[in-house]
Design a protein around this motif. Sequence first.
Motif, PDB file in Angstrom:
ATOM      1  N   THR A   1       9.444  32.152  55.235  1.00  0.00           N
ATOM      2  CA  THR A   1       8.382  31.968  56.224  1.00  0.00           C
ATOM      3  C   THR A   1       7.085  32.589  55.729  1.00  0.00           C
ATOM      4  O   THR A   1       6.021  31.965  55.785  1.00  0.00           O
ATOM      5  N   ASN A   2       7.174  33.819  55.261  1.00  0.00           N
ATOM      6  CA  ASN A   2       5.974  34.485  54.741  1.00  0.00           C
ATOM      7  C   ASN A   2       5.393  33.736  53.559  1.00  0.00           C
ATOM      8  O   ASN A   2       4.166  33.634  53.405  1.00  0.00           O
ATOM      9  N   SER A   3       6.296  33.191  52.726  1.00  0.00           N
ATOM     10  CA  SER A   3       5.843  32.439  51.560  1.00  0.00           C
ATOM     11  C   SER A   3       5.085  31.178  51.982  1.00  0.00           C
ATOM     12  O   SER A   3       4.026  30.858  51.432  1.00  0.00           O
ATOM     13  N   MET A   4       5.634  30.458  52.977  1.00  0.00           N
ATOM     14  CA  MET A   4       4.965  29.235  53.457  1.00  0.00           C
ATOM     15  C   MET A   4       3.612  29.543  54.063  1.00  0.00           C
ATOM     16  O   MET A   4       2.607  28.889  53.752  1.00  0.00           O
ATOM     17  N   ILE A   5       3.574  30.524  54.960  1.00  0.00           N
ATOM     18  CA  ILE A   5       2.319  30.844  55.645  1.00  0.00           C
ATOM     19  C   ILE A   5       1.278  31.341  54.651  1.00  0.00           C
ATOM     20  O   ILE A   5       0.095  31.009  54.753  1.00  0.00           O
ATOM     21  N   SER A   6       1.726  32.116  53.681  1.00  0.00           N
ATOM     22  CA  SER A   6       0.802  32.590  52.649  1.00  0.00           C
ATOM     23  C   SER A   6       0.237  31.421  51.847  1.00  0.00           C
ATOM     24  O   SER A   6      -0.966  31.375  51.558  1.00  0.00           O
TER      25      SER A   6
ATOM     26  N   LEU B   1       9.803  26.281  60.807  1.00  0.00           N
ATOM     27  CA  LEU B   1       8.731  25.486  61.407  1.00  0.00           C
ATOM     28  C   LEU B   1       8.140  26.155  62.640  1.00  0.00           C
ATOM     29  O   LEU B   1       6.929  26.075  62.881  1.00  0.00           O
ATOM     30  N   ASP B   2       8.991  26.826  63.433  1.00  0.00           N
ATOM     31  CA  ASP B   2       8.445  27.481  64.626  1.00  0.00           C
ATOM     32  C   ASP B   2       7.440  28.561  64.249  1.00  0.00           C
ATOM     33  O   ASP B   2       6.369  28.673  64.861  1.00  0.00           O
ATOM     34  N   ASN B   3       7.766  29.350  63.229  1.00  0.00           N
ATOM     35  CA  ASN B   3       6.832  30.403  62.810  1.00  0.00           C
ATOM     36  C   ASN B   3       5.545  29.831  62.236  1.00  0.00           C
ATOM     37  O   ASN B   3       4.453  30.360  62.473  1.00  0.00           O
ATOM     38  N   VAL B   4       5.675  28.725  61.488  1.00  0.00           N
ATOM     39  CA  VAL B   4       4.482  28.088  60.932  1.00  0.00           C
ATOM     40  C   VAL B   4       3.596  27.543  62.054  1.00  0.00           C
ATOM     41  O   VAL B   4       2.377  27.742  62.069  1.00  0.00           O
ATOM     42  N   LEU B   5       4.226  26.856  63.041  1.00  0.00           N
ATOM     43  CA  LEU B   5       3.435  26.272  64.134  1.00  0.00           C
ATOM     44  C   LEU B   5       2.933  27.326  65.107  1.00  0.00           C
ATOM     45  O   LEU B   5       1.926  27.109  65.788  1.00  0.00           O
ATOM     46  N   ASN B   6       3.594  28.460  65.204  1.00  0.00           N
ATOM     47  CA  ASN B   6       3.054  29.548  66.023  1.00  0.00           C
ATOM     48  C   ASN B   6       1.807  30.130  65.369  1.00  0.00           C
ATOM     49  O   ASN B   6       0.880  30.577  66.057  1.00  0.00           O
ATOM     50  N   ALA B   7       1.799  30.128  64.043  1.00  0.00           N
ATOM     51  CA  ALA B   7       0.608  30.613  63.321  1.00  0.00           C
ATOM     52  C   ALA B   7      -0.479  29.551  63.275  1.00  0.00           C
ATOM     53  O   ALA B   7      -1.671  29.861  63.410  1.00  0.00           O
ATOM     54  N   TYR B   8      -0.057  28.284  63.090  1.00  0.00           N
ATOM     55  CA  TYR B   8      -1.002  27.171  62.984  1.00  0.00           C
ATOM     56  C   TYR B   8      -0.490  26.005  63.844  1.00  0.00           C
ATOM     57  O   TYR B   8       0.192  25.112  63.340  1.00  0.00           O
TER      58      TYR B   8
END
Length: 505
Positions: free
Chosen positions: A108-113, A142-149
């Motif tokens: 997750t951190n890798s994707m968001i970064s 995906l939930d963490n990515v969409l919560n960020a973006y």
Amino acid sequence: MRKNAKRIFIIDILILIVVAIALGVSMIWSRAIELSLGLLYEVPADSADSSEIVTLKSGVRVSSNGGAELKVHFVDVGQGDCILIELPDGKNMIIDAGSGTRELSSVTNSMISYISTTLGDDFHYFDYAILTHPDSDHCNALDNVLNAYPSYVCYRPNMEATGTNFTDPGKSDLSVGAAAKNTAAYRNAIAAMYQNIDGTDTTVYVTDPKVDEQTIVGGAGDDAYSLTFFSPLSAKYTDNNNYSPIMVLEYRGFKFALSGDAEKENEKEFVDKVAAARTDGIDDKYDIFTDEFTVDVFKAGHHGSETSSSQAYLDIMTTEDGAANAYYVFSCNAAGNTYYHPRQQVLDRIVAIGATNDKIMRTDHHGTITFVVASDADGYALSCSTQIAYDGDNTVGADTVANGGNTGDNSGDGDNNGDGDNNGDGDNNGDNNGDDENPDDNKGDDEPKDEWVFVYRKLGSIKLTWAVVSWASYAVLVVLVAAHMVWVSVGGNAIPKAKGGGRKR
């Protein structure tokens, strides 16, 4: 004469109004106009005043010589999927976000970064998010990515998300009798799709190729692009992978075939639909698949499973010449991959239609793989670059990708309904016995490159923005129209009446 002058005055005023409205509307595309007219141009960063640099992150996406461009990133997430797409009009899309072989917080951190670094600090929302199917190696981050973006528009599979004290917010949009999936990963991903953005509800579609309005289109003129859904063609499947849509992304004549984890049943339905379209006499989107149709980038289904990327499917997506020139992408991982993807049978199948080693791209060998469609001296071209950014469990080798497939036993390779939660420590038992690739293939990817930035042309100390140029031109037009009206008012339009005593009839 007075009546004639009044009519001319009205026409002059209408001209001013119409031009003013047109110029006002054109401000929407001011960046694109400035680039096309050369008002914005590139200079070396070290020669530009920092106060003069113009950022284009939130506007039209441009290549180094000023033309619009498309970027497609196949992000290295191990045994999973995440595709980040930068569209030519500045919009952004994500397709899936999950991994079955890496620790969730790490991936997750890798994707968001990667998203933050790629799209910049001024990026806050996706325009489109597509979840191909409910298995966790495609949705557990995906939930963490969409919560960020968060995403303004989302596409989801026709499968209900269930769980204790959970009600699928889109249940009423699913088909009657839709299958259900009870996992935290799928529930969380679905819930994240339905969150509102700044008080406005997002639009969520249940992916259905029969609804042409779901086709994603954007850009204008030569810079128009589209992403079209061609499957799934059934409402319910026994294998979750078959909910994955077969999609074609097209820009400037370059085509990308994307299919999530679509298996042989989904592919066969698509193949049969294309065959029927060639003789049914009905004009529809499946008519594009003629004998001349060929894609430039083919994303192998289900990470290279032997039950995907069938010969019939490959034959529709490529021609003989096209197959030899196309790129083939595998999102896979060596360490912890008990499904032995990609399978040697699939690699052999692709090589048999003309694929060459340098065009077979694997995230376990090459890291994140990025394709760019951008203008060059000869028009528009497709380029490919790679970036090895993960140094955890991913084994990066220089073995040939054509003959480096996995030939382990067939366990789990068929109906993978286990969500891809492969967090084991198994080693990759495949035989990578091919010839070495050219070690210089990726040379230069991490080398520093000359940085160029955009600045405005100037007239003295005045920046020649589209607003300045257009409204200055409008001011000149106003002066000319005013002069014309004065000329008319003093009789400049008078037409001498013919002399003579002819009688009226």
